[in-house]
Design a protein around this motif. Structure first.
Motif, PDB file in Angstrom:
ATOM      1  N   HIS A  37       0.834  -1.200   0.000  1.00  0.00           N
ATOM      2  CA  HIS A  37       0.000   0.000   0.000  1.00  0.00           C
ATOM      3  C   HIS A  37       0.872   1.254   0.000  1.00  0.00           C
ATOM      4  O   HIS A  37       0.609   2.202  -0.752  1.00  0.00           O
ATOM      5  N   LEU A  38       1.921   1.274   0.834  1.00  0.00           N
ATOM      6  CA  LEU A  38       2.809   2.433   0.859  1.00  0.00           C
ATOM      7  C   LEU A  38       3.506   2.619  -0.487  1.00  0.00           C
ATOM      8  O   LEU A  38       3.690   3.749  -0.959  1.00  0.00           O
ATOM      9  N   VAL A  39       3.894   1.514  -1.110  1.00  0.00           N
ATOM     10  CA  VAL A  39       4.545   1.601  -2.416  1.00  0.00           C
ATOM     11  C   VAL A  39       3.579   2.194  -3.449  1.00  0.00           C
ATOM     12  O   VAL A  39       3.942   3.078  -4.235  1.00  0.00           O
ATOM     13  N   GLN A  40       2.337   1.724  -3.432  1.00  0.00           N
ATOM     14  CA  GLN A  40       1.352   2.279  -4.364  1.00  0.00           C
ATOM     15  C   GLN A  40       1.069   3.749  -4.063  1.00  0.00           C
ATOM     16  O   GLN A  40       0.914   4.556  -4.991  1.00  0.00           O
ATOM     17  N   PHE A  41       1.016   4.112  -2.796  1.00  0.00           N
ATOM     18  CA  PHE A  41       0.803   5.527  -2.449  1.00  0.00           C
ATOM     19  C   PHE A  41       1.925   6.384  -3.042  1.00  0.00           C
ATOM     20  O   PHE A  41       1.676   7.471  -3.564  1.00  0.00           O
ATOM     21  N   ALA A  98       4.220  -2.290  -8.687  1.00  0.00           N
ATOM     22  CA  ALA A  98       4.333  -2.289  -7.224  1.00  0.00           C
ATOM     23  C   ALA A  98       4.630  -3.670  -6.646  1.00  0.00           C
ATOM     24  O   ALA A  98       5.527  -3.836  -5.811  1.00  0.00           O
ATOM     25  N   GLU A  99       3.885  -4.672  -7.076  1.00  0.00           N
ATOM     26  CA  GLU A  99       4.059  -6.014  -6.501  1.00  0.00           C
ATOM     27  C   GLU A  99       5.432  -6.565  -6.826  1.00  0.00           C
ATOM     28  O   GLU A  99       6.099  -7.183  -5.979  1.00  0.00           O
ATOM     29  N   ALA A 100       5.910  -6.352  -8.061  1.00  0.00           N
ATOM     30  CA  ALA A 100       7.231  -6.862  -8.450  1.00  0.00           C
ATOM     31  C   ALA A 100       8.336  -6.190  -7.643  1.00  0.00           C
ATOM     32  O   ALA A 100       9.360  -6.813  -7.333  1.00  0.00           O
ATOM     33  N   LEU A 101       8.156  -4.922  -7.288  1.00  0.00           N
ATOM     34  CA  LEU A 101       9.167  -4.213  -6.518  1.00  0.00           C
ATOM     35  C   LEU A 101       9.352  -4.807  -5.131  1.00  0.00           C
ATOM     36  O   LEU A 101      10.419  -4.685  -4.526  1.00  0.00           O
ATOM     37  N   LEU A 102       8.309  -5.460  -4.620  1.00  0.00           N
ATOM     38  CA  LEU A 102       8.364  -6.048  -3.277  1.00  0.00           C
ATOM     39  C   LEU A 102       8.855  -7.481  -3.282  1.00  0.00           C
ATOM     40  O   LEU A 102       9.041  -8.088  -2.221  1.00  0.00           O
ATOM     41  N   ALA A 103       9.078  -8.045  -4.463  1.00  0.00           N
ATOM     42  CA  ALA A 103       9.544  -9.430  -4.539  1.00  0.00           C
ATOM     43  C   ALA A 103      10.936  -9.558  -3.933  1.00  0.00           C
ATOM     44  O   ALA A 103      11.776  -8.658  -4.084  1.00  0.00           O
TER      45      ALA A 103
END
Length: 340
Positions: free
Chosen positions: A156-160, A334-339
């Motif tokens: 959520h923070l990454v998307q924000f 966003a999701e890939a950045l958190l992998a």
């Protein structure tokens, strides 16, 4: 408003001073060329327009919405039960292309829920966020989330951050926004599990990521986009608002205390007025709701006519930028950045 831009749909029944202040703000904005659709009980809204002697040739329309959502009502239940409430009807005008944006000073939770129900989320956005423009010493920094999402995960923070960067660049004109996460220190070891995971992801994002910033940095103007969860963001925002009010009160008291102080106050009146305008939340008008497929603006519940006029003007600027067109693409990584 500019040619080709649809009017702003304004919830006439939202806020502590509705419909009087809302209608007055709409009239004031319309006199400066901003087209408005007032949404609420038609008979009551037209009576208020007549009472305020609005000119018949102003760009102001009225759309009937017999119901409204009270500040104390549960947002989800109210939006489902009251199909013809003024917030929902305003959002439907945006969805159907009759309005460029919707503005409400009413129940902010209902505005959030209604926007998700009527407009839907943009692309892969998991949770829309409320963005607040901060009255900084320089620049136009923004902070999000300002209260919509109390419990957040790193994604959520990454998307924000990704959404806030788009708004700062497209609407506020910052060429390469500097992005930071709000924390209790600037060192990488500070923060929480939440902020540390988000920071690692944003360091890979290609954004101009600055790492952590502290509460004392919010009004310095050294960062353009400040990212945090809705609980922390709302507390920080209300603290700044209360501090500004307290300082203004103390300054007024000090300048009235003695004759020399009164004389000195007269000499610096223009400077004091300028500072007061910079920290006055009414000048901001409200906060955009990012992550929904349309433009929504949440104004302060205590909004007066000045705040509503500024909200109409600022949401018009946002709509003309078409920033929502870029949100879906921005949050896709966003999701890939958190992998791992």
């Amino acid at each position: 408003m500019a040619p080709g831009i649809a009017p702003v749909a304004l919830d006439a029944m939202g806020g502590d001073h509705a419909p009087v202040a809302v209608v007055q703000g709409a009239i004031d904005a319309a006199r400066k060329g901003h087209a408005v659709i007032l949404v609420g009980p038609e008979e009551r809204v037209r009576a208020e327009l007549d009472r305020q002697r609005a000119s018949w040739n102003l760009p102001v329309q009225v759309r009937h919405a017999p119901e409204s959502v009270g500040m104390e009502e549960h947002p989800g239940q109210a939006m489902r039960r009251k199909k013809l409430n003024s917030i929902r009807v305003a959002l439907e005008l945006v969805r159907d292309g009759e309005a460029s944006a919707a503005v409400s000073a009413g129940n902010s939770g209902a505005m959030m829920v209604g926007a998700m129900m009527v407009l839907g989320c943009s692309g892969d956005v998991l949770r829309p966020a409320i963005l607040s423009v901060l009255p900084a010493a320089k620049g136009r920094p923004v902070m999000l989330d300002a209260g919509a999402n109390v419990d957040c995960k790193p994604i959520h923070l990454v998307q924000f951050a990704l959404m806030g960067e788009v708004y700062s660049r497209r609407v506020l004109g910052v060429a390469k926004p500097r992005v930071a996460i709000l924390a209790n220190g600037e060192e990488e070891s500070k923060g929480t599990t939440l902020t540390r995971a988000a920071a690692v992801a944003l360091s890979r994002s290609g954004l101009r990521f600055q790492g952590y910033c502290e509460g004392r940095d919010l009004l310095a103007g050294e960062v353009d986009v400040v990212v945090t969860d809705g609980f922390t963001g709302n507390v920080a925002l209300k603290t700044m608002e209360g501090t500004a009010q307290a300082l203004a009160g103390m300054m007024r008291e000090a300048l009235r205390r003695t004759l020399p102080a009164r004389l000195g106050g007269a000499l610096v009146k223009d400077a004091i007025d300028e500072i007061r305008r910079r920290v006055d939340w009414r000048e901001i008008g409200g906060a955009p709701l990012l992550g929904v497929d349309g433009v929504g603006f949440i104004s302060h519940g205590r909004s007066d006519a000045l705040a509503m006029e500024n909200a109409i003007r600022r949401v018009g600027e946002a709509a003309r930028s078409h920033f929502t067109d870029e949100i879906a693409a921005a949050v896709a990584p966003a999701e890939a950045l958190l992998a791992p």
